[in-house]
Design a protein around this motif. Structure first.
Motif, mmCIF file in Angstrom:
data_model
loop_
_atom_site.group_PDB
_atom_site.id
_atom_site.type_symbol
_atom_site.label_atom_id
_atom_site.label_comp_id
_atom_site.label_asym_id
_atom_site.label_seq_id
_atom_site.Cartn_x
_atom_site.Cartn_y
_atom_site.Cartn_z
ATOM 1 N N GLY A 141 0.876 -1.207 -0.098
ATOM 2 C CA GLY A 141 -0.037 0.126 0.086
ATOM 3 C C GLY A 141 0.599 1.244 -0.015
ATOM 4 N N ARG A 142 2.027 1.258 0.770
ATOM 5 C CA ARG A 142 2.718 2.519 0.826
ATOM 6 C C ARG A 142 3.555 2.540 -0.420
ATOM 7 N N GLN A 143 3.970 1.490 -1.261
ATOM 8 C CA GLN A 143 4.595 1.640 -2.425
ATOM 9 C C GLN A 143 3.694 2.523 -3.224
ATOM 10 N N VAL A 144 2.136 1.806 -3.335
ATOM 11 C CA VAL A 144 1.413 2.526 -4.586
ATOM 12 C C VAL A 144 1.311 3.967 -4.020
ATOM 13 N N ARG A 146 3.385 6.211 -2.485
ATOM 14 C CA ARG A 146 4.649 6.740 -2.684
ATOM 15 C C ARG A 146 4.722 7.024 -4.290
ATOM 16 N N ALA A 147 4.142 6.180 -4.795
ATOM 17 C CA ALA A 147 4.562 6.464 -6.436
ATOM 18 C C ALA A 147 3.485 7.298 -7.052
ATOM 19 N N LEU A 148 2.107 7.442 -6.538
ATOM 20 C CA LEU A 148 1.186 8.238 -6.960
ATOM 21 C C LEU A 148 1.367 9.761 -6.622
ATOM 22 N N GLU A 149 2.166 9.767 -5.251
ATOM 23 C CA GLU A 149 2.466 11.122 -4.865
ATOM 24 C C GLU A 149 3.468 12.028 -5.685
ATOM 25 N N GLN A 150 4.391 11.143 -6.429
ATOM 26 C CA GLN A 150 5.222 11.699 -7.368
ATOM 27 C C GLN A 150 4.580 12.611 -8.510
ATOM 28 N N PRO A 152 2.569 15.379 -10.482
ATOM 29 C CA PRO A 152 1.879 16.759 -9.986
ATOM 30 C C PRO A 152 0.353 16.563 -10.242
ATOM 31 N N GLY A 153 -0.276 17.342 -9.312
ATOM 32 C CA GLY A 153 -1.780 17.278 -9.498
ATOM 33 C C GLY A 153 -2.499 16.306 -8.639
ATOM 34 N N VAL A 154 -1.730 15.545 -7.961
ATOM 35 C CA VAL A 154 -2.548 14.570 -7.197
ATOM 36 C C VAL A 154 -2.674 15.059 -5.752
ATOM 37 N N LEU A 155 -3.880 15.033 -5.386
ATOM 38 C CA LEU A 155 -4.449 15.966 -4.122
ATOM 39 C C LEU A 155 -4.634 15.016 -2.868
ATOM 40 N N HIS A 156 -5.086 13.722 -3.155
ATOM 41 C CA HIS A 156 -5.176 12.683 -2.155
ATOM 42 C C HIS A 156 -5.232 11.272 -2.818
ATOM 43 N N ILE A 157 -4.686 10.231 -1.992
ATOM 44 C CA ILE A 157 -4.876 8.966 -2.524
ATOM 45 C C ILE A 157 -5.366 8.149 -1.320
ATOM 46 N N HIS A 158 -6.429 7.339 -1.665
ATOM 47 C CA HIS A 158 -6.783 6.463 -0.495
ATOM 48 C C HIS A 158 -6.637 4.922 -1.364
ATOM 49 N N VAL A 159 -5.988 3.896 -0.536
ATOM 50 C CA VAL A 159 -5.626 2.760 -0.905
ATOM 51 C C VAL A 159 -6.273 1.819 -0.116
ATOM 52 N N ASP A 160 -6.728 0.956 -0.575
ATOM 53 C CA ASP A 160 -7.465 -0.368 0.090
ATOM 54 C C ASP A 160 -6.673 -1.579 -0.339
ATOM 55 N N SER A 161 -6.104 -2.487 0.243
ATOM 56 C CA SER A 161 -5.213 -3.529 -0.051
ATOM 57 C C SER A 161 -6.317 -4.805 -0.029
ATOM 58 N N LYS A 162 -7.331 -4.680 0.742
ATOM 59 C CA LYS A 162 -8.377 -5.779 0.779
ATOM 60 C C LYS A 162 -8.863 -5.872 -0.396
ATOM 61 N N SER A 163 -9.276 -4.695 -0.847
ATOM 62 C CA SER A 163 -10.208 -4.717 -2.330
ATOM 63 C C SER A 163 -9.502 -4.539 -3.595
ATOM 64 N N ALA A 187 5.591 0.670 -12.261
ATOM 65 C CA ALA A 187 7.059 0.869 -11.955
ATOM 66 C C ALA A 187 7.350 0.730 -10.785
ATOM 67 N N ALA A 188 6.376 0.971 -9.681
ATOM 68 C CA ALA A 188 6.882 1.064 -8.399
ATOM 69 C C ALA A 188 7.057 -0.387 -7.690
ATOM 70 N N ASN A 189 6.642 -1.367 -8.594
ATOM 71 C CA ASN A 189 6.583 -2.773 -8.185
ATOM 72 C C ASN A 189 6.304 -3.831 -9.378
ATOM 73 N N PRO A 190 7.347 -4.658 -10.022
ATOM 74 C CA PRO A 190 6.929 -5.542 -11.018
ATOM 75 C C PRO A 190 5.566 -6.259 -10.839
ATOM 76 N N ARG A 191 5.337 -6.328 -9.421
ATOM 77 C CA ARG A 191 4.329 -7.486 -9.247
ATOM 78 C C ARG A 191 3.036 -6.860 -9.555
ATOM 79 N N PHE A 192 3.096 -5.458 -9.389
ATOM 80 C CA PHE A 192 1.689 -4.704 -9.364
ATOM 81 C C PHE A 192 1.177 -4.671 -10.963
ATOM 82 N N ASP A 193 0.012 -5.125 -11.054
ATOM 83 C CA ASP A 193 -0.811 -5.015 -12.210
ATOM 84 C C ASP A 193 -2.098 -3.956 -12.184
#
Length: 210
Positions: A141-144, A146-150, A152-163, A187-193
């Motif tokens: 979750g933290r990897q996702v 941190r990746a999105l925070e990079q 510009p223009g992203v105001l808020h991020i909500h990640v749910d690892s369960k869903s 790009a944050a993790n090769p396992r992420f699709d």
């Protein structure tokens, strides 16, 4: 209100007592006009700092020091780490150019190059993504995030690892597309699709012939 003249010293906002009646000390009590209140409001800028960590006190100190050192007329700085909000009081009235200058100064104050936006820039849209490969919030979750925070223009991020979903609020004028968000996550993790999440269909009890 009627009082005895013997007790006029108990009324600090009263000029005196005349014929047993309080006489207001109008000239001694300064009034605040609506224009004065508006002028005070125009001297305060609120910036949203999405990438500010909840316990990053070092970054908060760096931001406050940098803004006060700047030549932008900063009188005081208050940072709310939980709300990711900076309240900046100025010695002059603020406009959009001043807000942009303050945001740029804030960005350069930290090694993480934190992006900031005026609070009036309400989020324009929310992008909902599915992120297969996430297993937990502690690492994945933290990897996702941190990746999105990079971006510009992203105001808020909500990640749910369960869903296995990520909701991203984008500011007005943000040029990032869904494809850009997906690229950063992958790009944050090769396992992420990552992919665009499908909207849930709402089932309704329809009546035949209705």
């Amino acid at each position: 209100m009627v009082v005895s003249e013997d007790h006029h010293e108990l009324l600090p906002l009263v000029r005196g007592v005349q014929d047993g009646v309080c006489v207001p000390a109008t000239e001694d009590v300064p009034s605040v006009t609506s224009s004065q209140r508006r002028d005070d409001e125009d001297r305060v800028v609120f910036l949203v700092v999405p990438g500010l960590a909840d316990e990053d006190h070092e970054a908060a100190v760096q931001i406050e020091a940098a803004l006060k050192r700047s030549a932008l007329g900063v009188r005081s700085v208050q940072l709310d780490l939980l709300e990711k909000l900076a309240r900046i009081e100025l010695t002059c009235r603020a406009d959009e150019a001043m807000e942009a200058a303050l945001a740029d100064e804030l960005r350069r104050a930290t090694s993480a190059q934190l992006v900031a936006y005026p609070v009036w820039q309400h989020r324009e849209r929310i992008v909902r993504l599915r992120v297969d490969g996430m297993r937990c919030m502690t690492n994945c979750g933290r990897q996702v995030i941190r990746a999105l925070e990079q971006i510009p223009g992203v105001l808020h991020i909500h990640v749910d690892s369960k869903s296995k979903t990520a909701e991203v609020a984008l500011a007005k004028g943000c040029t990032a597309t869904e494809v850009d968000l997906i690229k950063y996550i992958r790009a944050a993790n090769p396992r992420f699709d990552a992919s665009i999440a499908k909207e849930k269909k709402v089932r309704t009890n329809s009546i035949p012939g209705a």
